[in-house]
Motif scaffolding. Structure first.
Motif, PDB file in Angstrom:
ATOM      1  N   PHE A 176     -53.631  49.522  -1.841  1.00  0.00           N
ATOM      2  CA  PHE A 176     -54.560  49.955  -0.802  1.00  0.00           C
ATOM      3  C   PHE A 176     -55.422  51.101  -1.327  1.00  0.00           C
ATOM      4  N   GLY A 177     -56.646  51.133  -0.832  1.00  0.00           N
ATOM      5  CA  GLY A 177     -57.565  52.201  -1.220  1.00  0.00           C
ATOM      6  C   GLY A 177     -57.510  53.358  -0.236  1.00  0.00           C
ATOM      7  N   PHE A 178     -58.680  53.749   0.287  1.00  0.00           N
ATOM      8  CA  PHE A 178     -58.777  54.864   1.221  1.00  0.00           C
ATOM      9  C   PHE A 178     -59.567  54.429   2.454  1.00  0.00           C
ATOM     10  N   GLY A 179     -59.007  54.730   3.644  1.00  0.00           N
ATOM     11  CA  GLY A 179     -59.755  54.556   4.875  1.00  0.00           C
ATOM     12  C   GLY A 179     -59.977  53.124   5.317  1.00  0.00           C
ATOM     13  N   SER A 180     -59.086  52.212   4.995  1.00  0.00           N
ATOM     14  CA  SER A 180     -59.274  50.799   5.354  1.00  0.00           C
ATOM     15  C   SER A 180     -58.356  50.414   6.509  1.00  0.00           C
ATOM     16  N   SER A 181     -58.585  49.220   7.023  1.00  0.00           N
ATOM     17  CA  SER A 181     -57.708  48.630   8.036  1.00  0.00           C
ATOM     18  C   SER A 181     -57.528  47.157   7.706  1.00  0.00           C
ATOM     19  N   TYR A 182     -56.273  46.699   7.648  1.00  0.00           N
ATOM     20  CA  TYR A 182     -55.961  45.313   7.296  1.00  0.00           C
ATOM     21  C   TYR A 182     -55.003  44.708   8.319  1.00  0.00           C
ATOM     22  N   THR A 183     -55.212  43.432   8.564  1.00  0.00           N
ATOM     23  CA  THR A 183     -54.248  42.617   9.301  1.00  0.00           C
ATOM     24  C   THR A 183     -53.606  41.668   8.302  1.00  0.00           C
ATOM     25  N   LEU A 184     -52.298  41.793   8.101  1.00  0.00           N
ATOM     26  CA  LEU A 184     -51.567  40.962   7.142  1.00  0.00           C
ATOM     27  C   LEU A 184     -50.906  39.820   7.908  1.00  0.00           C
ATOM     28  N   LEU A 185     -51.307  38.585   7.594  1.00  0.00           N
ATOM     29  CA  LEU A 185     -50.863  37.400   8.334  1.00  0.00           C
ATOM     30  C   LEU A 185     -49.716  36.692   7.620  1.00  0.00           C
ATOM     31  N   ILE A 186     -48.629  36.507   8.356  1.00  0.00           N
ATOM     32  CA  ILE A 186     -47.547  35.626   7.908  1.00  0.00           C
ATOM     33  C   ILE A 186     -47.845  34.262   8.534  1.00  0.00           C
ATOM     34  N   PRO A 187     -48.386  33.313   7.772  1.00  0.00           N
ATOM     35  CA  PRO A 187     -48.919  32.073   8.374  1.00  0.00           C
ATOM     36  C   PRO A 187     -47.811  31.134   8.851  1.00  0.00           C
ATOM     37  N   SER A 188     -48.245  30.131   9.558  1.00  0.00           N
ATOM     38  CA  SER A 188     -47.284  29.158  10.105  1.00  0.00           C
ATOM     39  C   SER A 188     -46.608  28.368   8.997  1.00  0.00           C
ATOM     40  N   HIS A 189     -47.282  28.193   7.854  1.00  0.00           N
ATOM     41  CA  HIS A 189     -46.703  27.419   6.754  1.00  0.00           C
ATOM     42  C   HIS A 189     -45.989  28.321   5.744  1.00  0.00           C
ATOM     43  N   PHE A 190     -45.654  29.545   6.153  1.00  0.00           N
ATOM     44  CA  PHE A 190     -44.939  30.478   5.267  1.00  0.00           C
ATOM     45  C   PHE A 190     -43.608  29.866   4.843  1.00  0.00           C
ATOM     46  N   ALA A 191     -43.296  29.969   3.541  1.00  0.00           N
ATOM     47  CA  ALA A 191     -42.052  29.405   3.001  1.00  0.00           C
ATOM     48  C   ALA A 191     -41.295  30.493   2.257  1.00  0.00           C
ATOM     49  N   TRP A 192     -40.003  30.627   2.570  1.00  0.00           N
ATOM     50  CA  TRP A 192     -39.168  31.615   1.891  1.00  0.00           C
ATOM     51  C   TRP A 192     -38.917  31.165   0.459  1.00  0.00           C
ATOM     52  N   GLY A 193     -38.769  32.137  -0.434  1.00  0.00           N
ATOM     53  CA  GLY A 193     -38.507  31.805  -1.819  1.00  0.00           C
ATOM     54  C   GLY A 193     -39.123  32.829  -2.745  1.00  0.00           C
ATOM     55  N   PRO A 194     -39.042  32.583  -4.075  1.00  0.00           N
ATOM     56  CA  PRO A 194     -39.556  33.559  -5.049  1.00  0.00           C
ATOM     57  C   PRO A 194     -41.059  33.795  -4.923  1.00  0.00           C
ATOM     58  N   GLY A 253     -54.329  38.652   3.638  1.00  0.00           N
ATOM     59  CA  GLY A 253     -54.804  39.896   4.227  1.00  0.00           C
ATOM     60  C   GLY A 253     -56.206  39.734   4.790  1.00  0.00           C
ATOM     61  N   VAL A 254     -56.407  40.169   6.016  1.00  0.00           N
ATOM     62  CA  VAL A 254     -57.712  40.125   6.668  1.00  0.00           C
ATOM     63  C   VAL A 254     -58.230  41.556   6.750  1.00  0.00           C
ATOM     64  N   GLU A 255     -59.394  41.787   6.175  1.00  0.00           N
ATOM     65  CA  GLU A 255     -59.977  43.134   6.148  1.00  0.00           C
ATOM     66  C   GLU A 255     -60.736  43.388   7.449  1.00  0.00           C
ATOM     67  N   ASP A 256     -60.192  44.270   8.285  1.00  0.00           N
ATOM     68  CA  ASP A 256     -60.858  44.634   9.532  1.00  0.00           C
ATOM     69  C   ASP A 256     -61.871  45.760   9.327  1.00  0.00           C
ATOM     70  N   ILE A 257     -61.494  46.742   8.528  1.00  0.00           N
ATOM     71  CA  ILE A 257     -62.388  47.848   8.164  1.00  0.00           C
ATOM     72  C   ILE A 257     -62.294  48.013   6.660  1.00  0.00           C
ATOM     73  N   GLN A 258     -63.419  47.929   5.998  1.00  0.00           N
ATOM     74  CA  GLN A 258     -63.390  47.995   4.542  1.00  0.00           C
ATOM     75  C   GLN A 258     -63.024  49.399   4.070  1.00  0.00           C
ATOM     76  N   PRO A 259     -62.352  49.506   2.918  1.00  0.00           N
ATOM     77  CA  PRO A 259     -61.979  50.833   2.409  1.00  0.00           C
ATOM     78  C   PRO A 259     -63.208  51.631   2.004  1.00  0.00           C
ATOM     79  N   ASN A 260     -63.017  52.956   1.918  1.00  0.00           N
ATOM     80  CA  ASN A 260     -64.105  53.811   1.445  1.00  0.00           C
ATOM     81  C   ASN A 260     -64.519  53.347   0.055  1.00  0.00           C
TER      82      ASN A 260
END
Length: 710
Positions: free
Chosen positions: A536-554, A562-569
């Motif tokens: 992460f940089g400075f002054g940003s806002s992100y929404t981190l999505l765990i999608p419906s097709h998320f699969a556990w594993g390595p 990651g969805v950028e709501d407010i871009q970093p400085n």
């Protein structure tokens, strides 16, 4: 005891031993530690807005430059320098302790959420602490250097000159250390129930250093040469000026003959030498009238420029170590360069670079520094997000499913949202409700929007789901360069994310502030665990999505998007360096030259009077900032910078005209003339008295002769 007596009788390299207890004693340094983070404390702990934080900061700075005048009067007229330093240093240390206590959020944080619940208590404590610190500064600032000068005898003039240079070097070295260390201390996290920025540590360490410095200073007490208070020349000057004004008012009738100067009306009560000295001082003080505008700009490097730095990309240094560090480094570098290289080179070129011309150049450089700051602010503003007005709302759509969706919104062309993605930018609407349509499958929903808000519509993988959640998003950039992060769970079933807690299906967590750098989050559903890391940089806002097709594993982290709501400085903090370079060059050319000019043009016994006048211009300059910040109410910060630059350029022109008509004086020569004239007058008086005595004696002899004859 014998060792102390031995040291008292000895010198080290020609210097009194006592001087080392003063030079290496940081009594005058710890104030810089407070100034470094004070405006951030106002802004982010006490929750003042930018204008109020700036106003309180400059009020405090102004008091710190007004109280030395009072401290000088107390030291010279009542307590003496040594006792004044001791007593007011104790006041200063108490103020630092009160400031440290005021910054402990746990005192009133009853709900343990990391923010104080009773800000009034913290504000009152901090204001009391600042007032005590300002009073303490009044005893330290004018007395420590002068007390050090008192330790030298007449044959140590060279050592005395070196002492003042070393003392000034120590002050600037301490300033450099404070601008580096204090922000680092503030950047630590501390607290009993919740971890927050450690302002108590940033204020408490200087308080501890102050106590240590005071103890060291007291240890050398037996070695000091302590001069008794002799009376303050400033009081004599004020009395003389007051009498001249009062006497002139009494004799305002045209029947009284005019005098060459209004100060001549004090001749009935005061010596002509004192009146001549006051005339010289007033001549210099008249030149001081335009000078506060320079300090109006200069001291904003600790307020407006500090706040500006929090909206910039600080990747080249830690954000806490913003470019204010450049100022003391440049001072230590530029002062010898100017004296040894620049000024001699200008003189060899045949240019008469007088002190007043140097000061004019310094003012112009400060104005150019604010032009540079305005240009930087314009570039910063281009990177800032555009938030909805009071009559608008903004919407972003987040596709939590595994297939792309084609969306149609009012007044917008159809667009595609990829799987586990969101549309690039927020869409602005004037309506209170809108219709959201999808082409495949053909589904339509009506959603309500709140004015003056940002929302994200969470679109589940099953479009037929009865409830679609809509979140409230941030309406401002995160403060202090932090990053606002939240998680959205698109999986069927709840998951637990470290620091965020449990997140239900098709729901979003609350925002959490994350510092710049790499952050790692642990995601688990009880049976499986996944580690997700991101820079992460400075002054940003992100929404981190765990999608419906998320699969556990390595490789589980690869499916998290990651969805950028407010871009970093994105505008680099290094672009502030030119404005700091210009303002520091202006300080070196203006301030150092101004002190030198004032000293050379001041009568021998009125150096302190002009020093008080110089400090007064700094205080007035800070009050001007208050007027502009509170009355002008300029919305665009770059426009305020341009306004200040324009005012200083105008003042610079006025000062250059005043300097053109100024005639340089030799105070020693003028004083010698009056002393010679006064000595001649005394001699004439004595001769006249002798003549009168001879006449009286002669008459007495005649009377005795007559009596004898009778």
């Amino acid at each position: 005891m014998d060792l102390i007596l031995c040291l008292y009788a000895q010198e080290v390299c020609g210097y009194p031993v006592s001087i080392f207890f003063i030079v290496f004693c940081p009594l005058g340094i710890t104030i810089m530690a407070l100034w470094t983070v004070l405006v951030l404390y106002f802004r982010y702990f006490l929750r003042f807005d930018d204008d109020l934080a700036t106003s309180i900061y400059h009020t405090f700075v102004a008091l710190c430059y007004l109280t030395p005048i009072l401290g000088a009067v107390v030291a010279d007229s009542w307590l003496g320098k040594f006792k004044t330093i001791i007593y007011l240093s104790i006041v200063y240390a108490i103020g630092q302790v009160v400031m440290a206590v005021s910054a402990i959020h746990d005192i009133t944080d009853t709900d343990r959420d990391g923010t104080p619940d009773n800000l009034t208590l913290h504000i009152v404590l901090s204001m009391v602490g600042l007032l005590l610190i300002a009073l303490g500064t009044g005893g330290i600032k004018p007395c420590v250097a002068a007390f050090g000068g008192d330790q030298f005898q007449d044959h140590q003039a060279k050592q005395r000159s070196t002492f003042f240079s070393v003392f000034y070097l120590c002050i600037n070295g301490g300033s450099l250390l404070s601008t580096i260390i204090t922000p680092i201390l503030r950047g630590q996290e501390c607290g009993i129930h919740s971890q927050q920025k450690c302002y108590p540590l940033a204020f408490g360490v200087p308080a501890a250093l102050m106590v240590v410095a005071l103890v060291v200073f007291i240890i050398g007490s037996g070695m000091y040469h302590k001069t008794e208070p002799q009376g303050n020349i400033m009081l004599d000057v004020c009395k003389c000026i007051g009498f001249a004004i009062k006497n002139r008012f009494r004799h305002r009738s045209s029947s009284y003959p005019k005098r060459m100067h209004w100060m001549d009306w004090a001749e009935e009560k005061y010596e002509k030498l004192l009146i001549a000295q006051i005339k010289m001082v007033l001549k210099v003080l008249f030149l001081y009238i335009p000078l506060p505008m320079f300090w109006t700009l200069f001291d904003q490097k600790g307020s407006r420029w500090t706040l500006q730095a929090t909206t910039m990309d600080g990747n080249f240094v830690r954000l806490q170590n913003h470019p204010t560090t450049v100022n003391p480094i440049l001072i230590l570098t530029l002062v010898p360069i100017m004296d040894s290289v620049v000024y001699p080179l200008i003189k060899k070129c045949g240019l008469n670079f007088t002190p007043l011309r140097r000061m004019t150049v310094g003012m112009f450089l400060a104005a150019m520094a604010f032009v540079a700051a305005a240009l930087v602010q314009i570039q910063i503003d281009k990177t800032l997000p555009t938030f909805p007005s009071s009559s608008q709302s903004q919407l972003k759509l987040l596709n939590m499913g595994s297939i792309p969706l084609t969306v149609t919104l009012p007044n917008n062309d159809p667009f595609v949202i990829e799987a586990a993605k969101a549309n690039a930018n927020y869409l602005t609407f004037e309506e209170e409700s809108i219709n959201v349509s999808f082409q495949s499958p053909a589904i339509s929903r009506t959603i309500s929007l709140a004015k003056d808000k940002r929302h994200t519509l969470l679109i589940p993988s099953n479009l037929s789901a009865p409830m679609w959640e809509m979140t409230d998003d941030l309406m401002a950039k995160p403060e202090q360069g932090a990053n606002a992060i939240r998680f959205v769970n698109g999986m069927a079933g709840a998951v637990n994310v470290s620091t965020f807690g449990s997140i239900q299906y098709s729901s979003a967590s609350n925002y959490s502030l994350i510092s710049n750098g790499k952050a790692t989050f642990t995601i688990t559903n009880g049976a499986n665990t996944c580690e997700y890391s991101r820079e992460f940089g400075f002054g940003s806002s992100y929404t981190l999505l765990i999608p419906s097709h998320f699969a556990w594993g390595p490789t589980c982290s690869e499916s998290i998007s990651g969805v950028e709501d407010i871009q970093p400085n994105s505008f680099h903090m290094g672009w502030q360096i030119p404005q700091y370079f210009l303002i520091t060059c202006g300080e070196v050319v203006f301030s150092v030259t101004g002190l030198e000019f004032s000293y050379s043009q001041a009568p021998s016994n009125m150096k302190a009077v002009l020093q008080a006048g110089w400090l007064f211009t700094v205080a007035i300059g800070n009050f001007i900032v208050l007027i502009v910040a509170e009355i002008a109410q300029i919305e665009e910060q770059w426009a305020e910078f341009v306004l200040f630059a324009s005012l200083l350029v105008a003042v610079c022109v006025i000062f250059s005209i005043m300097a053109y008509f100024y005639t340089y004086m030799d105070p020693a020569e003028i004083e010698a003339q009056f002393r010679d004239k006064g000595g001649k007058e005394e001699s004439d008086k004595e001769e006249l008295q002798m003549q009168k005595k001879d006449v009286v004696d002669h008459h007495n002899e005649d009377d005795e002769a007559k009596q004898t004859k009778m």
